[in-house]
Structure formats: structure tokens, C-alpha cells
Design an enzyme around this catalytic site. Structure first.
Site, PDB file in Angstrom:
ATOM      1  N   HIS A 197      51.113   8.949  14.362  1.00 15.18           N
ATOM      2  CA  HIS A 197      51.542   9.756  14.900  1.00 15.18           C
ATOM      3  C   HIS A 197      49.811  10.240  13.529  1.00 15.18           C
ATOM      4  O   HIS A 197      49.585  11.013  13.118  1.00 15.18           O
ATOM      5  CB  HIS A 197      51.302  11.253  15.451  1.00 15.18           C
ATOM      6  CG  HIS A 197      52.366  11.989  14.758  1.00 15.18           C
ATOM      7  ND1 HIS A 197      53.670  11.860  14.684  1.00 15.18           N
ATOM      8  CD2 HIS A 197      52.034  12.909  13.552  1.00 15.18           C
ATOM      9  CE1 HIS A 197      54.273  12.700  13.985  1.00 15.18           C
ATOM     10  NE2 HIS A 197      53.221  13.417  13.269  1.00 15.18           N
ATOM     11  N   SER A 209      56.051  15.292   8.524  1.00 13.75           N
ATOM     12  CA  SER A 209      55.776  14.238   9.448  1.00 13.75           C
ATOM     13  C   SER A 209      55.801  12.875   9.216  1.00 13.75           C
ATOM     14  O   SER A 209      55.115  12.652   8.092  1.00 13.75           O
ATOM     15  CB  SER A 209      54.526  14.140  10.540  1.00 13.75           C
ATOM     16  OG  SER A 209      54.787  14.761  11.808  1.00 13.75           O
ATOM     17  N   ASP A 216      56.634   6.230  18.267  1.00 14.02           N
ATOM     18  CA  ASP A 216      56.018   6.790  16.981  1.00 14.02           C
ATOM     19  C   ASP A 216      56.357   5.971  16.115  1.00 14.02           C
ATOM     20  O   ASP A 216      56.765   6.825  14.980  1.00 14.02           O
ATOM     21  CB  ASP A 216      56.234   8.813  17.076  1.00 14.02           C
ATOM     22  CG  ASP A 216      55.345   8.869  15.960  1.00 14.02           C
ATOM     23  OD1 ASP A 216      54.614   8.400  15.724  1.00 14.02           O
ATOM     24  OD2 ASP A 216      55.193  10.688  15.936  1.00 14.02           O
TER      25      ASP A 216
END
Ligand SMILES: *[C@@H]1O[C@H](CO)[C@@H](O)[C@H](O)[C@H]1NC(C)=O
Ligand SMILES: *[C@@H]1O[C@H](CO)[C@@H](O)[C@H](O)[C@H]1NC(C)=O
Ligand SMILES: *[C@@H]1O[C@H](CO)[C@@H](O)[C@H](O)[C@H]1NC(C)=O
Ligand SMILES: *[C@@H]1O[C@H](CO)[C@@H](O)[C@H](O)[C@H]1NC(C)=O
Length: 609
Positions: free
Chosen positions: A407, A551, A455
Site C-alpha cells: 500500500h 507503514s 500487503d
């Protein structure tokens, strides 16, 4: 097979019913992890055990290497097909591929005769008193009772044509009246052998009672008493009391690979594998998690590196007391242990370097709380910048490769990204920073932006002009975990990143914190947590958590040998820093094959390449 029913020896077999666990023993069902058994793990499952040096791990299974993939160094060995091989590894890989070539003896082939194993005086061909004729010896000899266990019995059965090994070592037989045999062969095997010829033999005088080894080999039609039994993956049943005792009774090790605890005399690896106590502190790592060689007395470190015994013992006899002080006086070593050769070959295999930091002199207290990082603390941490801002974190895994969350990046924007290595503070830049452009981005094909499944993404960095490889002076790759059993719930791991604080305050300097792996996050995120692909971690009070901007960055765990693995990639979580919403990470161990497919197995395989 010779079936002499002479009254020479008195035979009293005792089958499986002899081995009823004594009252008061630990109920074995509690030791066995039945859910794990569904995976049908064996000695060839690389997520549970190391492969042999003549094998490599491909898609989770130890498969035969091709002979040319063996190290060149070593001494020649002779095979039962009459051919000489340059090393034991070459022969074993060849035998692994076609199963006909078996080890005969050390050294090149000459005309010195055969090795044979016979089962004598049994009621059927699958049982009897074991006799062996060694290469170069003119007569068959009995095997001594002492040291004879299921490991040896299994190998004797393979030799006699029973591929599932032994059902029992049976009971020792008291010979009566055979005075012509004053000596017996003492044998010791490790469990990887396909013939007794690979085991080490020594000769000893019968001491006291004349007791010899017997075996009952398993045949699928064997009439077994209905006993509570453990079903080996190879189809053989063993008494339940023999599972998780450190002894490879099954032959394929399936009785020792799914254990919650181990019986006395054996050691539990964190990965749920029982190994014999003798393998602890023996100088060779047996647990994939490494802890069997931790906390050992120094004695092993000082020992000379394993040299192939075959050099000194090649053909002749070696009298005890010199290299084997534990061998009693009246024994005489006849054949070398091929186990020593196996260890030596293992030491020659190529190794990769990952997950080990350069020693630093500053001692850092391990405090729970988002602490500022110092240069060199997280040498695998990278920042992914887009238009001058840190967009996400990433993890260096070697070569030109960065691991991050899917992502975080878009392949179409590859030329907008910069990879910053060795960065600590992005306002007050430290020295030693590297800036790389991106060559390409690979997003996992199963990535789902709605559910955050898969992911995970790989970034290949551009090499600088004229450079052959990507080199970063201050970066060290984190190791890529190949097994989901390397770390367990409650293990303490570390997250790091430039993400925001709980109150959404911006962070300019790399921060880190300790979190614990959490066993089952479905309770926190019903219908959104996928156990196989995701990992959860947090603290009981939620004070340490990954947040916006972290992230793609690492959740790293360090094993008993201080080797650091990238166990997770910061993926998602509800809010930040709330205990009822722990951080969710992409479980990297689940993607080992995907990563190795793209970056090449040799770059990230620490073992079994
Ligand atoms: C392997 O063999 C080569 C050539 O014989 C020798 O130079 C080298 O030192 C050997 N390596 C080891 C680890 O013994
Ligand atoms: C993502 O997962 C959701 C829920 O399972 C599904 O409805 C959707 O089709 C998936 N999207 C993709 C791109 O696979
Ligand atoms: C995880 O938790 C969920 C819900 O609490 C439960 O249904 C599931 O069986 C648990 N899984 C394991 C492996 O414990
Ligand atoms: C691992 O690191 C710790 C702390 O630096 C040290 O005390 C310990 O001895 C190391 N363990 C091993 C096996 O190197």
C-alpha cells in the site's frame, strides 16, 4: 535370507506391548500438538528442521541437490554400485536422487568385498538377531546390545528392505551356549543414514551376559495389537508413549516435530521439535531457532574445527583412547562416523551474512517507550521518500532489494521515489546517508487494497553508474525468515519508523519501541484478520504501536543467537496506541518463496541453499 533354527540362541521377542508407558508418566496426548500434525511434517520439512548438506530447501521441502552443487573439498567414498565419488556429499546427493547408490566405505573402490546385514533366527524375514559383515572383514558378527536403539534399528531395517524402518528393537536376547562369539559390534547411527555402513562401528568383547541386538521391522500387514498409537507420516504406527521423546522412532522424524513439550531425556526447541539431550551443546545447531547451543560451557568453542575423520582412519583400524576418550578400553574402532564427514561438509556450504549488527560500544537499556534511535541501531531500516517527504519505511534485505508494504508504493510512480539508507533524522541530516533511485517495484499479485491481504512489495534499487552491485557502507540486511516457527506469540520484537506520535505530532527522528507478538488477533479484528498472512503485535497498555508514516517499515525479532529477522512489515491497525487495536503486520515468513522467486534464493537463504 538364511533361516537357521538352531538352538544356538534363545529367542524371546517382545513386541510393542512391552512398551506400555508406566503409570504416572505424563499423558502423551498433552505433549503432541494435534493441529500441527495436519501439516504432516517430516525430516524433509524445512520449516521445522535444517536440510542435510546434500539437500536444498525448495518450497518448504528438502529436495536432493545435484551432485555438482556439493562442495568440492572432501575425500572420496565408494558406493555399493562399485563407483567412487569425489566426496560423501556427491554420493549422498546421487543416492538421494536415484536411491540405488548407497555408501559402502571410505576411500576409492577396490575389490574388498561387500557390506551385509542379515536378520537371523526370526519367525519371519522381518525379524531376528542382527548380524553384520563389514567391508574387509571375513565373518559376520553380532551387534552388541548396548547402544542399540530405534535409530539404529530403523537403519538396519532399511538395509534389509523395509523402507518404513523398525517397529521395535524388541528385547535383548540372552544367548546360551554360543561360546565361539567372544566379540560383538557396537554401532551408532544418527538417523540420516540409509545403510548401517554409514554408521560407526567398533568392536568390543561381550561383557557379562552375552546380549545381542534384535529387531522387528515394520511391514504394512503387521498384526498389531490395538494399542494407543501414534501414526507416523510414513504410515508406521508407534506407541504413543514414544512421541516427543527426542528419539526419531518413525524414521521420518514425524514423531518429534509437533510437540508442546518433551519427555525426560529430550529438549524442546522453541519451534516445537524435540531433540535428544545429547544434541544439546554438541557444537551443532539442531533447533532452527538456535537455542540448543546457547548457554553451553565454553568447551565446544575451543575445540578444533571438525576435520573429516576419514582422513586418518581411511582403511585401517584405530585404537581407542586417542580421539574418542569416551570409548571403553576393550573396544576397537573399525569404521569412522560419517556424521563427522557430514558436519564437515556442512561447514563448507556457502553462507550469507544478515541480521548481525556491527558491535557498538554503547550499552542501550531496553526500555519500553518510543525511543530515539542512534546511528547503527537499525542498519536495515530505509526511508522511502516521495517529493521530499518520507512516505513510508522499508527494510533492506540484501543485494539491491528493499521490502515494504504494497500500500506504500505504486509501480507507475517508481521514478518519483528515493530510497534513503542510514537515515536517522531528516531535519538534521546525519553522515553516511545513501540516496538511491528506484529501478522497479514488484507488488504482490494477491494484494487486496480493501482487506490489506498480501500487503507486501519489493523495490529494486538502481545501481550507481559503473557499479556492479548495490553497496551501502552503513546498511546491513535483515534476515528473511523461512519458517513460521522461528518466533512465537509473546516473543518481544522491535518496531521502528518515522511515523506520527499518538497525538498526530510529526516525528523527524527515527524512533523504535518494543512490542510482543500476539497469538490470535481475530478477537480484536473479527473477519479482518487472516492468521496465515498477518501477524499482530503490541503492548498490553498500547503505549508502543506503529502509526501513520511507519507503514512499510520493519517489525524485527532477534533469535537466541542475536540474529535479527524481519518478521513483519507495518501494514494496518485501527487508531494508534490503543491496546484493543494492536498493530497488524504482514507476516514475512509466509512470503519467503515469493520473495526468493523475485530476488533469487541465494540472496536470502541462510541455510539449505
Ligand atoms: C578446499 O580445497 C582447496 C583446494 O584443495 C583448498 O585450497 C582449500 O583450503 C580447501 N578449503 C577448506 C575449507 O579446507
Ligand atoms: C478484496 O477482498 C474483498 C473481500 O474479500 C473482495 O470483495 C474483493 O473482490 C477483493 N479485491 C480484489 C482486487 O481482489
Ligand atoms: C482465534 O480467535 C477466534 C475468535 O476469538 C477463534 O474463532 C479462533 O478459533 C481462534 N484461533 C485460534 C487458532 O486460536
Ligand atoms: C546476544 O547479545 C546479548 C546482549 O548484547 C549478549 O549478552 C549475549 O551474550 C549475546 N548472545 C549470543 C549468543 O551471542
Amino acid at each position: 535370507m538364511k533361516r537357521v533354527h538352531a538352538a544356538l540362541l534363545f529367542l524371546s521377542f517382545c513386541l510393542t506391548s512391552c512398551e506400555v508407558p508406566s503409570a504416572g508418566a505424563v499423558p502423551q496426548e498433552d505433549l503432541v500438538d494435534t493441529k500441527c500434525l495436519l501439516n504432516k511434517y517430516t525430516h524433509r520439512s524445512c520449516s521445522k528442521v535444517f536440510c542435510q548438506p546434500w539437500e536444498k530447501c525448495v518450497d518448504g521441502t528438502c529436495t536432493c541437490k545435484l551432485p555438482y552443487q556439493c562442495p568440492k573439498n572432501g575425500t572420496s567414498v565408494c558406493s555399493t554400485d562399485g563407483k567412487s565419488y569425489p566426496t560423501y556429499c556427491h554420493l549422498k546427493s546421487y543416492g538421494c536422487l536415484n536411491r540405488r547408490a548407497k555408501f559402502l566405505k571410505n576411500g576409492i573402490c577396490t575389490a574388498e568385498g561387500k557390506f551385509s546385514v542379515t536378520l537371523n533366527f526370526g519367525n519371519t524375514d522381518s525379524e531376528g538377531i542382527v548380524k553384520v559383515k563389514l567391508v574387509g572383514q571375513d565373518k559376520e558378527m553380532f551387534i552388541c546390545k548396548n547402544n542399540w536403539g530405534m535409530v539404529e534399528a530403523n537403519v538396519a531395517c532399511y538395509d534389509s528392505g523395509f523402507p518404513q524402518g523398525a517397529l521395535n528393537t524388541a528385547k535383548w536376547i540372552h544367548s546360551s551356549g554360543d561360546t565361539s562369539n567372544t566379540e560383538c559390534l557396537q554401532v551408532r547411527c544418527q538417523g540420516f543414514e540409509t545403510t548401517l555402513a554409514e554408521c560407526s562401528f567398533s568392536k568390543r568383547r561381550f561383557l557379562g551376559q552375552q546380549e545381542v541386538a534384535t529387531v522387528l521391522c515394520y511391514t504394512p500387514d503387521a498384526d498389531l495389537q490395538a494399542h494407543e498409537s501414534f501414526q507416523c507420516v510414513n504410515g508406521k504406527p508407534i506407541p504413543l508413549g514414544r512421541a516427543c521423546d527426542g528419539v526419531n522412532d518413525c524414521g521420518d522424524q514425524s514423531d518429534e516435530l509437533c510437540c508442546r513439550g518433551c519427555q525426560e531425556g529430550s529438549f524442546l526447541c522453541k519451534s516445537g521439535v524435540c531433540i535428544p539431550n545429547q544434541h544439546r551443546c554438541n557444537g551443532e545447531v539442531d533447533c532452527i531457532t538456535g537455542e540448543d547451543e546457547i548457554g553451553c560451557a565454553e568447551s565446544h568453542e575451543g575445540r578444533a574445527p571438525a576435520t573429516p575423520l576419514s582422513r586418518s582412519f581411511q582403511d585401517g583400524l584405530l585404537h581407542s583412547g586417542v580421539e574418542h576418550p569416551e570409548v571403553p578400553e576393550e573396544t576397537e574402532i573399525l569404521t569412522a562416523a560419517m556424521d563427522t564427514e557430514r558436519k564437515w561438509i556442512k561447514s563448507l556450504l556457502p553462507k550469507i551474512s544478515c541480521g548481525i549488527k556491527r558491535p557498538t560500544h554503547t550499552r542501550r537499556k531496553r526500555i519500553v517507550g518510543g525511543k530515539p534511535a542512534q546511528t547503527g541501531d537499525f542498519p536495515w531500516q530505509v526511508a522511502i521518500k516521495e517529493e521530499g517527504k518520507i512516505k513510508c519505511g522499508g527494510i533492506y534485505i540484501g543485494g539491491c532489494w528493499i521490502l515494504t508494504a504494497a500500500h506504500c508504493v505504486r509501480p507507475s510512480r517508481a521514478h518519483h521515489y528515493q530510497i534513503w539508507t542510514s537515515l536517522i533524522d531528516w531535519i538534521q541530516l546525519n553522515s553516511g546517508i545513501g540516496v538511491q533511485k528506484v529501478e522497479r517495484i514488484i507488488i504482490h499479485e494477491g494484494y487486496n487494497g480493501t482487506t490489506y491481504q498480501n500487503d507486501i512489495a519489493l523495490i529494486e534499487m538502481k545501481k550507481h553508474l559503473k557499479q556492479e552491485e548495490c553497496v551501502f557502507a552503513n546498511s546491513i540486511p535483515a534476515c528473511v525468515p523461512w519458517s513460521p516457527y522461528l518466533f512465537q506469540p509473546k516473543d518481544s520484537c522491535i518496531i521502528s519508523g518515522w511515523g506520527r506520535e499518538k497525538d498526530n505530532q510529526k516525528v523527524y527522528s527515527l524512533r523504535w519501541g518494543e512490542v510482543n507478538l500476539i497469538s490470535n488477533c481475530s478477537q480484536y479484528y473479527p473477519n479482518r484478520y487472516y492468521e496465515k498472512e498477518m501477524e499482530c503485535a503490541g503492548t498490553t497498555d498500547g503505549s508502543i504501536d506503529a502509526c501513520k508514516g511507519d507503514s512499510g517499515g520493519p517489525l524485527v525479532c532477534t533469535n537466541a543467537n542475536n540474529v535479527t529477522y524481519v518478521w513483519g512489515i507495518v501494514s494496518w491497525g485501527e487508531n494508534c496506541g490503543q491496546p484493543e487495536f494492536p498493530g497488524v503486520y504482514t507476516k514475512v515468513a509466509n512470503y519467503f518463496d515469493w520473495i526468493s522467486y523475485h530476488v533469487g534464493r541465494a540472496l536470502i537463504s541462510q541455510y539449505n541453499v
